[in-house]
Design a protein around this motif. Structure first.
Motif, mmCIF file in Angstrom:
data_model
loop_
_atom_site.group_PDB
_atom_site.id
_atom_site.type_symbol
_atom_site.label_atom_id
_atom_site.label_comp_id
_atom_site.label_asym_id
_atom_site.label_seq_id
_atom_site.Cartn_x
_atom_site.Cartn_y
_atom_site.Cartn_z
ATOM 1 N N SER A 1 0.851 -1.195 0.000
ATOM 2 C CA SER A 1 0.000 0.000 0.000
ATOM 3 C C SER A 1 0.878 1.232 0.000
ATOM 4 N N PHE A 2 0.382 2.274 -0.626
ATOM 5 C CA PHE A 2 1.020 3.580 -0.470
ATOM 6 C C PHE A 2 0.500 4.211 0.808
ATOM 7 N N THR A 3 1.164 5.273 1.243
ATOM 8 C CA THR A 3 0.561 6.172 2.239
ATOM 9 C C THR A 3 0.034 7.376 1.450
ATOM 10 N N PRO A 4 -0.850 8.175 2.063
ATOM 11 C CA PRO A 4 -1.310 9.371 1.349
ATOM 12 C C PRO A 4 -0.140 10.248 0.894
ATOM 13 N N ASP A 5 0.856 10.434 1.755
ATOM 14 C CA ASP A 5 1.981 11.294 1.371
ATOM 15 C C ASP A 5 2.774 10.710 0.213
ATOM 16 N N ASP B 1 -11.700 6.771 3.298
ATOM 17 C CA ASP B 1 -11.135 7.831 4.124
ATOM 18 C C ASP B 1 -9.660 8.058 3.773
ATOM 19 N N LEU B 2 -8.921 6.954 3.524
ATOM 20 C CA LEU B 2 -7.519 7.104 3.130
ATOM 21 C C LEU B 2 -7.416 7.831 1.788
ATOM 22 N N LEU B 3 -8.328 7.481 0.875
ATOM 23 C CA LEU B 3 -8.313 8.144 -0.432
ATOM 24 C C LEU B 3 -8.652 9.633 -0.267
ATOM 25 N N TYR B 4 -9.599 9.911 0.624
ATOM 26 C CA TYR B 4 -9.958 11.311 0.866
ATOM 27 C C TYR B 4 -8.773 12.083 1.441
ATOM 28 N N GLN B 5 -8.102 11.463 2.432
ATOM 29 C CA GLN B 5 -6.926 12.139 3.022
ATOM 30 C C GLN B 5 -5.895 12.451 1.946
ATOM 31 N N THR B 6 -5.700 11.487 1.028
ATOM 32 C CA THR B 6 -4.720 11.671 -0.049
ATOM 33 C C THR B 6 -5.108 12.877 -0.902
ATOM 34 N N LEU B 7 -6.373 12.914 -1.285
ATOM 35 C CA LEU B 7 -6.856 13.999 -2.137
ATOM 36 C C LEU B 7 -6.761 15.337 -1.425
ATOM 37 N N TRP B 8 -7.137 15.324 -0.159
ATOM 38 C CA TRP B 8 -7.116 16.568 0.610
ATOM 39 C C TRP B 8 -5.693 17.121 0.687
ATOM 40 N N LYS B 9 -4.754 16.224 0.974
ATOM 41 C CA LYS B 9 -3.350 16.657 1.059
ATOM 42 C C LYS B 9 -2.871 17.193 -0.293
ATOM 43 N N LEU B 10 -3.195 16.455 -1.325
ATOM 44 C CA LEU B 10 -2.745 16.862 -2.659
ATOM 45 C C LEU B 10 -3.234 18.269 -2.989
ATOM 46 N N ARG B 11 -4.502 18.512 -2.729
ATOM 47 C CA ARG B 11 -5.074 19.817 -3.076
ATOM 48 C C ARG B 11 -4.631 20.915 -2.117
ATOM 49 N N PRO C 1 -21.868 8.080 2.358
ATOM 50 C CA PRO C 1 -22.170 9.167 1.421
ATOM 51 C C PRO C 1 -21.459 10.481 1.755
ATOM 52 N N VAL C 2 -21.155 10.706 3.031
ATOM 53 C CA VAL C 2 -20.442 11.940 3.394
ATOM 54 C C VAL C 2 -19.056 11.933 2.759
ATOM 55 N N LEU C 3 -18.386 10.770 2.819
ATOM 56 C CA LEU C 3 -17.059 10.665 2.205
ATOM 57 C C LEU C 3 -17.150 10.833 0.688
ATOM 58 N N VAL C 4 -18.215 10.266 0.110
ATOM 59 C CA VAL C 4 -18.385 10.368 -1.345
ATOM 60 C C VAL C 4 -18.527 11.849 -1.723
ATOM 61 N N GLU C 5 -19.284 12.571 -0.940
ATOM 62 C CA GLU C 5 -19.475 13.990 -1.255
ATOM 63 C C GLU C 5 -18.164 14.768 -1.106
ATOM 64 N N GLN C 6 -17.411 14.453 -0.038
ATOM 65 C CA GLN C 6 -16.146 15.179 0.166
ATOM 66 C C GLN C 6 -15.168 14.907 -0.974
ATOM 67 N N ILE C 7 -15.130 13.646 -1.406
ATOM 68 C CA ILE C 7 -14.246 13.290 -2.527
ATOM 69 C C ILE C 7 -14.676 14.056 -3.775
#
Ligand code: SF4
Length: 401
Positions: free
Chosen positions: A89-93, A126-136, A155-161
């Motif tokens: 696995s990767f980490t978000p960073d 949630d890990l994917l969201y953290q990755t996206l959040w960090k990237l942006r 659905p909350v995570l889906v909306e955030q993504i």
């Protein structure tokens, strides 16, 4: 399951880019051109694919999985739980670092990030969201991101993504509930369709009430992928489902992926001749006709004739089965009718409609406009005359190419 804890980023990239290659829900790759002495670049290494941004530009993407570990056991998948493959696995960073480095070197313009399911859909999402959040927000990456949504995630995570990604996709994988039950027992239609519905609702809402001060919700829309030939659904079933997805959930694209038998499994079919690539091609042609030529699934196929003709493209096949509607006079037929003539595409139909305002067109004009006359001549008249006094015949078109 062999989980490698100590692995370099380069090794992880090799594994997780290779594991992503079976997902075609971003337009892409598949060519096998090796590097040559004196030349720059090759298309063999997995990892880079191409897609289209919201404005239609073709862009290159880093295509990776976040992890190839998975709690599910989808029969057709190389990453299924029961396969004895090296896992990582990767980490978000790490994903952020790779994306930024590839971007800075001009290898890519964006990221396509999918994933196996670690622990649970919510945990992974949630890990994917953290990755996206960090990237942006931390890495300030403003490029294109296509993100896979995990069926069953909150659905909350889906909306955030959706507020961080440009495009999202949720793969149908198998077109029917029976197919899913047989080959992907961890998934249900309900779990797949419900986030699609949520995303389409948000897209429609954003069009009525634009988000103020926020990123636009998935500006490049949503897409999905269906596997062709792993289960016994007909072409008619596949295009009927695709049509419903376009109509109900505003999908930008449905991708069709010829089944590749990567696992030995008694529930998987053995297809003589390998992956059904011609069938995949016919489905793409039909999909194009539904999206741009005004055809409906039920016009192209039906329950009595459930599969496409291997020798004729779906438009020629339709025309030969509707000879009563031909020939059409190109100087009078409306745009929608012109679109149904084999050899006349969207561009040439538009050009015909524009050019004939000045003067009636002849066959020479049609050729200049870009009409493929070797196909079209059997179905049209120009100034009331056919080019050759030919009777249209079911055997004629394949020979015409
Ligand atoms: S959910 Fe199924 S298709 Fe997706 S990675 Fe896991 S086993 Fe493969």
């Amino acid at each position: 399951m062999l989980i490698q804890e100590e692995m370099s980023l380069q090794e992880k990239l090799g594994i997780l880019a290779d594991a992503a290659k079976y997902d075609v829900s971003c337009s892409s790759s598949g060519s096998q051109r090796r590097g040559k002495a004196g030349m720059l670049g090759n298309t063999v290494s997995p990892g880079i694919c191409h897609s289209f941004a919201a404005d239609g530009r073709c862009i290159s993407l880093l295509k990776i999985l976040f992890t190839n570990q998975c709690i599910y056991d989808c029969r057709y998948c190389i990453n299924r739980r029961s396969n004895d493959v090296v896992r990582t696995s990767f980490t978000p960073d790490e994903v952020c670092h790779l994306t930024m480095e590839f971007y800075r070197r001009n290898y890519i313009e964006g990221l396509f990030l999918s994933s196996g399911v670690l622990k649970s859909p919510d945990y992974t999402m949630d890990l994917l969201y953290q990755t996206l959040w960090k990237l942006r927000n931390e890495y300030r990456f403003n490029g294109y991101i296509h993100m896979k949504v995990i069926p069953g995630a909150d659905p909350v995570l889906v909306e955030q993504i959706g507020l961080l990604a440009d495009r999202v996709s949720i793969n149908m994988e198998l077109p029917t509930a029976e197919g899913l039950k047989k080959l992907a027992p961890g998934k249900t239609r309900e779990r797949i369709l419900s986030p699609m519905k949520q995303i389409s609702g948000k897209i429609r809402q954003r069009e009525i009430v634009p988000y103020r001060g926020q990123r636009t919700f998935v500006p490049a829309g949503q897409s999905t992928q269906m596997i062709v030939g792993a289960t016994p659904e007909s072409d008619y079933q596949m295009i009927t489902i695709a049509e419903a997805l376009y109509q109900r959930f505003d999908l930008k694209r449905v991708y069709y992926s010829a089944f590749v038998r990567v696992n030995e499994d008694s529930l998987l079919p053995v297809i003589p001749g390998g992956p059904p690539l011609l069938r995949e091609h016919r489905l793409y042609q039909a999909d194009w006709l539904m999206r741009f030529y005004g055809f409906q699934a039920g016009e192209l196929l039906n329950e009595k004739r459930p599969n496409f003709n291997a020798f004729l493209d779906p438009k020629c096949d339709w025309a030969l089965n509707h000879l009563e509607q031909f020939p059409v006079e190109v100087n009078r037929a409306d745009y929608q009718t012109l679109l149904r003539v084999p050899g006349i595409g969207v561009k040439s139909a538009k050009r015909i409609v524009a050019a004939r305002r000045g003067a009636a067109l002849d066959y020479g004009d049609l050729k200049k406009i870009g009409v493929v006359l070797k196909r079209a001549v059997y179905f049209i008249t120009c100034k009331g005359k056919m080019m050759y006094p030919t009777r249209i015949d079911q055997d004629l078109l394949p020979a015409a190419g």
